[in-house]
Scaffold this motif. Structure first.
Motif: not given
Length: 158
Positions: A74-99
């Motif tokens: 989560v920390s790694l993804i947060d940092g990459l997302e803050d720098h615009g390198l990844v995007e995170r969304r809720r899965s349309s099939r499973d709302r508990r899962r981040n894609v």
């Protein structure tokens, strides 16, 4: 005086663990220096590589592939997302899962940073001739990748 039956302990600089630690530390410094211009470190680059394969789409899957815990991921993804390198969304099939997916900037960063990493590794291995460097890489992979039990034991169970 040491008798013929006694072997004195090897000094630390000749012990495998010490040598591996020193080599890893030296390579880590070289890699960090090579990756710094791209705003990522080795951990970030590993996440980008895993996400680029397309085989992994959730944070949990990426964490499992990299062998890190969920909190670290989560920390790694947060940092990459803050720098615009990844995007995170809720899965349309499973709302508990981040894609998680690479952004175009993330793909570009991955390409450039990975070229820099490869160049740093090439410079790091430069004191070795090409054949010795290839042998070292094969030997290290053999030590890391677990062989099937039958192969290790010559076809017999251990």
């Amino acid at each position: 005086m040491v008798s013929d039956g006694e072997v004195p302990p090897a000094p630390p600089e000749y012990r495998l663990g010490c040598l591996l630690h020193q080599v890893q530390a030296k390579l880590a410094r070289a890699s960090a220096e090579a990756l710094a211009p791209y705003g990522v470190d080795g951990h970030d680059l590993a996440v980008l590589v895993v996400l680029a394969t397309g085989e992994t789409s959730s944070q949990i899957e990426a964490a499992a592939r990299l062998g890190v815990d969920r909190t670290t991921m989560v920390s790694l993804i947060d940092g990459l997302e803050d720098h615009g390198l990844v995007e995170r969304r809720r899965s349309s099939r499973d709302r508990r899962r981040n894609v998680v997916r690479l952004t175009p900037s993330g793909r570009d960063c991955l390409d450039r940073a990975d070229r820099a990493r490869r160049a740093a590794e090439h410079r790091f291995l430069a004191p070795l001739d090409e054949q010795t460097a290839a042998t070292l890489m094969r030997a290290l992979r053999a030590l890391v990748v677990e062989e099937p039990a039958a192969k290790r034991s010559g076809g017999h169970p251990p």
